[in-house]
Design a protein around this motif. Structure first.
Motif, PDB file in Angstrom:
ATOM      1  N   THR A  59      25.797  10.979  35.379  1.00 56.56           N
ATOM      2  CA  THR A  59      25.414  11.956  35.953  1.00 56.56           C
ATOM      3  C   THR A  59      23.807  12.168  35.597  1.00 56.56           C
ATOM      4  O   THR A  59      23.342  13.416  36.080  1.00 56.56           O
ATOM      5  N   TRP A  66      26.432  20.547  34.525  1.00 58.90           N
ATOM      6  CA  TRP A  66      26.829  20.506  36.155  1.00 58.90           C
ATOM      7  C   TRP A  66      27.215  19.282  36.645  1.00 58.90           C
ATOM      8  O   TRP A  66      27.489  19.033  37.719  1.00 58.90           O
ATOM      9  N   ASP A  68      29.742  17.025  36.133  1.00 59.56           N
ATOM     10  CA  ASP A  68      30.841  16.881  36.611  1.00 59.56           C
ATOM     11  C   ASP A  68      30.948  17.827  38.087  1.00 59.56           C
ATOM     12  O   ASP A  68      31.974  17.223  38.868  1.00 59.56           O
ATOM     13  N   ASP A  69      30.470  18.964  38.276  1.00 56.93           N
ATOM     14  CA  ASP A  69      30.556  19.781  39.152  1.00 56.93           C
ATOM     15  C   ASP A  69      30.090  18.863  40.492  1.00 56.93           C
ATOM     16  O   ASP A  69      30.546  19.041  41.520  1.00 56.93           O
ATOM     17  N   VAL A  70      28.793  18.487  40.193  1.00 58.30           N
ATOM     18  CA  VAL A  70      28.457  17.517  41.372  1.00 58.30           C
ATOM     19  C   VAL A  70      29.089  16.333  41.743  1.00 58.30           C
ATOM     20  O   VAL A  70      29.318  16.067  42.917  1.00 58.30           O
ATOM     21  N   ALA A  72      32.267  16.183  41.641  1.00 59.50           N
ATOM     22  CA  ALA A  72      33.479  16.960  42.499  1.00 59.50           C
ATOM     23  C   ALA A  72      33.159  17.295  43.873  1.00 59.50           C
ATOM     24  O   ALA A  72      33.683  17.347  44.607  1.00 59.50           O
ATOM     25  N   ALA A  73      31.713  17.887  43.919  1.00 56.11           N
ATOM     26  CA  ALA A  73      31.368  18.435  45.072  1.00 56.11           C
ATOM     27  C   ALA A  73      31.037  17.060  46.026  1.00 56.11           C
ATOM     28  O   ALA A  73      31.418  17.034  47.223  1.00 56.11           O
ATOM     29  N   ASP A 125      26.353  31.786  40.147  1.00 56.94           N
ATOM     30  CA  ASP A 125      27.071  31.103  39.085  1.00 56.94           C
ATOM     31  C   ASP A 125      26.954  29.760  39.773  1.00 56.94           C
ATOM     32  O   ASP A 125      27.562  29.485  40.921  1.00 56.94           O
ATOM     33  N   ARG A 127      28.436  26.785  38.902  1.00 57.66           N
ATOM     34  CA  ARG A 127      29.618  26.020  39.165  1.00 57.66           C
ATOM     35  C   ARG A 127      30.123  26.554  40.718  1.00 57.66           C
ATOM     36  O   ARG A 127      30.497  25.780  41.489  1.00 57.66           O
ATOM     37  N   ILE A 130      27.897  25.234  43.251  1.00 62.96           N
ATOM     38  CA  ILE A 130      28.142  23.481  43.679  1.00 62.96           C
ATOM     39  C   ILE A 130      29.282  23.350  44.393  1.00 62.96           C
ATOM     40  O   ILE A 130      29.313  22.677  45.345  1.00 62.96           O
ATOM     41  N   ARG A 131      30.357  24.036  43.864  1.00 59.22           N
ATOM     42  CA  ARG A 131      31.649  23.954  44.756  1.00 59.22           C
ATOM     43  C   ARG A 131      31.428  24.441  46.464  1.00 59.22           C
ATOM     44  O   ARG A 131      31.873  23.659  47.110  1.00 59.22           O
TER      45      ARG A 131
END
Length: 202
Positions: A59, A66, A68-70, A72-73, A125, A127, A130-131
């Motif tokens: 990443t 962030w 892992d959030d990217v 996941a998105a 927020d 996260r 990004i979600r």
């Protein structure tokens, strides 16, 4: 300017400091320290990268909290992670408290009405933003299917244009609207995805 006088009996040689002199001891200590420093560097280079593990390296250069959030998105939206990361860069330069002159908020720059539909909690927020970005991109992909994009790249361009100009504008124009801002937005994300964020998710 200092001049070195050579011994005529031994041309090309200079007198060396005797082994017991302070200069000889100082030179020995300096060389010892240089050698130890080099050995330490050789033994520790790469340790930090290895200890970070594969997930972090996948990443870079996404800001660490962030990554892992990217990913996941990207999985949620069905778009490449480098596109998701590049879009966040263009939208807010990774600034969670960003607010545009038009009123868009947070990392993913959601307008309040769009946030009410796709977001949960606070748009500032990171996260949550990004979600919501992943959910919204997924919905935009579904909407642009009406235009029957000829390739995956064309679909991505239409989705990005819809994120910037709104899906209604994209559908009404049958493609990327002829707005300089929207066309520049799509081009900038594609360029960043191919360069700065090319390794994200690899």
């Amino acid at each position: 300017m200092a001049t070195t006088v050579l011994d005529p009996a031994r041309p090309g040689t200079e007198e060396l400091a005797p082994r017991g002199s302070p200069w000889f001891l100082l030179a020995s200590v300096v060389l010892l320290l240089i050698g130890t420093g080099g050995l330490f560097h050789a033994n520790t280079s790469g340790c930090c990268e290895a200890s970070l593990g594969g997930e972090t390296s996948r990443t870079v250069p996404v800001p660490e909290p962030w990554g892992d959030d990217v990913l996941a998105a990207a999985e949620l939206s069905g778009l490449p992670p480098e596109i998701v990361a590049a879009q966040l860069d263009v939208e807010s330069r990774w600034e969670p408290r960003a607010v545009s002159p038009a009123g868009a908020q947070g990392l993913a720059q959601f307008m309040p009405d769009t946030w009410k539909r796709y977001g949960r909690g606070d748009p500032f927020d990171p996260r949550a933003a990004i979600r919501a970005q992943g959910i919204y991109l997924k919905d935009l992909r579904r909407m642009v299917q009406e235009l029957a994009p000829a390739s995956a790249q064309e679909e991505i361009d239409l989705v990005l244009a819809a994120y910037n100009a709104g899906p209604t504008a994209v559908l009404r124009h049958g493609g990327i609207p002829p707005f300089a801002e929207t066309r520049g937005y799509v081009a900038q994300i594609r360029e960043l995805a191919a360069t700065k964020y090319a390794g994200v998710g690899a």
